[in-house]
Design an enzyme around this catalytic site. Structure first.
Site: not given
Ligand code: BES
Ligand code: MN
Ligand code: ZN
Length: 499
Positions: A276, A350
């Protein structure tokens, strides 16, 4: 945690101590005991209301110096709006508004739980008490110095004057169990990730044993034996070993199928190799908000001795980049036997849920499963922070969740599922891939989960927008909100408890 609000119940009418809090409707009408407590000052209060533009709107507050003859330091009149159509949730808000008026120098308060037509019901009065406690919660465990003027370190004593003290005390015991559950969930979300890693989280879930909850912890070896390759793949880049925790509360009829709640417990989500960006990455300590809710909920149900059989299950991992971390392109085999091509290691929640959902479906054969997960940023784009996204394969369950959401104020909004979305996660190399492309990101995530519920009635709540960092409210001033505990406690109480 600082939860140093003491609420005691006394009979109406009552002598005031400290700040006096009373209620009026949207016609500024007061109840009889309230009018008596204000004595000859009623007229003056009317003038103060008009000068301040206070009209008794629900949750509005008029805060004045206690008039001559009223034995209190300050007088706060809280608007109850249309008092005859009060909902339980309104009272929670009133308690929150009242607690917002407390400070280190004004920490004694008397609240007259009376509406224009007479004493509030026990349920309403207890709503105020719960709202007081929820609002006063503050996570200050790591502050060694308290700033002056902060709501911090509050030690407040509140007398709640009610029509029926015994009934209110009894109702408060059950309501307090739920508030305690919310506070446990908030604490878990707020804890820093160097303190709260999978083993420590499992240890904290183990505290539920004191309430008679059976807690089983699966370590890496046990999960490996079960074939939980999807969950284990996420955790393999971390020096903190993964855990799955299964909690059971058997308060229902022996042999009755349980209801089940499943939580995403990513104790920290760096994104893994698909790392990230640095901005706000610290927020990913809250990526275990689903698991926190399940633990808080199990506490609430066990502490109030809910007459239901309930399973709580949480998958606990840390998603780190490392020489041993999983790569985009890896193919993992889940406990279900289905294979998954990893496209993005940041779509890890997931993967964790896939194995825990399958485990719960197969091993406990529940009436239904509800999972909670801070799953996608996309759900915040769609719904903001006001509603959690709900996805379900079962209309009855979905409707019950919607209703519980309205009652509890922890709202959900139903989102679609369908075969057209499902095919977006088909993979050229494995049975499926773990992302579905740019569009409909929350939906393709839910489609992924649905492939692991094995036909069990199921709902998925995407709580990325509601579990943490949502705007402060009358009943929550904390970053971690504890979202979902009150919602699911309501769901169980309304439909799944033996009478
Ligand atoms: N934990 C994150 C989602 C999230 C983002 C929760 C901001 C709370 C605040 C999740 O694991 C994630 O990174 N999701 C990605 C999915 C993508 C890579 C398909 C996302 O939402 O960008
Ligand atoms: Mn994630
Ligand atoms: Zn995540």
């Amino acid at each position: 945690m600082s939860d140093a609000i003491k609420v005691g119940f006394v009979p109406l009418p009552s002598a005031a101590r400290g700040i006096l809090v009373v209620f009026c409707d949207d016609g500024l009408k007061l109840g009889p005991a309230t009018a008596k407590a204000l004595g000859g000052a009623g007229e003056l209060v009317k003038r103060a209301a008009s000068a301040a533009g206070f009209k008794g709107k629900s949750g509005a507050a008029l805060d004045i110096l206690a008039p001559e003859g009223v034995k209190a330091t300050r007088l706060i009149v809280i608007g109850a709006g249309k008092a005859e159509s009060l909902k339980a949730n309104d009272c929670l808000k009133f308690g929150g508004v009242a607690a917002g008026k407390l400070s280190a120098s004004a920490s004694a308060m008397t609240i007259l739980a009376e509406l224009p037509n007479g004493p509030m019901t026990s349920e309403q009065a207890v709503g105020i008490a719960s709202g007081l406690r929820l609002r006063a919660y503050k996570f200050d465990r790591y502050k060694t110095k308290k700033k002056e003027g902060e709501e911090a370190g509050l030690r407040a004593e509140i007398s709640l004057a009610v029509g029926d003290v015994a009934a209110a005390k009894k109702a408060f015991a059950a309501a307090s169990a739920v508030v305690d559950g919310v506070i446990i969930a908030r604490d878990l979300v707020n804890e820093p990730p160097n303190v709260l890693f999978p083993e420590e989280f499992a240890h904290r879930a183990g505290q539920l044993r004191k309430l008679g909850v059976k807690v089983e912890v699966l370590d890496v070896k046990a999960m490996d034996k079960l074939g939980m390759g999807a969950l284990l793949g996420v955790g393999q880049g971390s020096s903190r070993p993964s855990r799955t925790v299964i909690m059971r509360w058997d308060g229902g009829k022996k042999g009755d199928a349980p209801v089940a709640f499943v939580g995403k417990g990513v104790c920290f989500d760096t994104g893994g190799i698909s790392i990230k960006p640095a901005g706000s990455m610290e927020d990913m300590k809250g990526d275990m908000g689903g698991a926190a809710c399940v633990v808080g909920l199990m506490h609430a149900l066990a502490a109030r001795k809910a007459k239901a059989n309930v399973v709580g299950a949480i998958g606990l991992v840390e998603n780190m980049p490392d020489g041993n971390a999983q790569r985009p392109g890896d193919i993992v085999t889940s406990m279900s036997g289905q294979t998954i091509e990893i496209i993005n290691t940041d779509a890890e929640g997931r993967l964790v849920l896939a194995d825990v959902l399958w485990y719960v479906a197969k091993k406990t054969k529940p009436k239904f499963m509800v999972d909670l997960a801070t799953l996608t940023g996309a759900i915040m784009v769609a719904l903001g922070t006001e509603h959690a996204g709900m996805f379900s394969n079962n209309d009855e369950l979905a409707e019950r969740l919607l209703a519980a959401g309205i009652e509890s104020g922890e709202k959900v909004w139903r989102m679609p599922l369908g075969p057209e979305y499902d095919k977006l996660i088909d993979s050229q190399f494995a049975d499926m891939k773990n992302t579905g492309g740019r569009h409909g990101g929350s939906i393709t995530a839910a489609q992924f989960l649905q492939r692991f519920v094995d036909g069990t009635p199921w709902a998925h709540l995407d709580i990325a927008g509601t579990a943490m960092g949502a705007p402060k409210t009358d009943i929550n001033q904390s970053w971690g909100s504890g979202y979902g505990v009150r919602l699911l406690d309501r769901l169980v109480a309304d439909h799944y408890e033996r009478k």
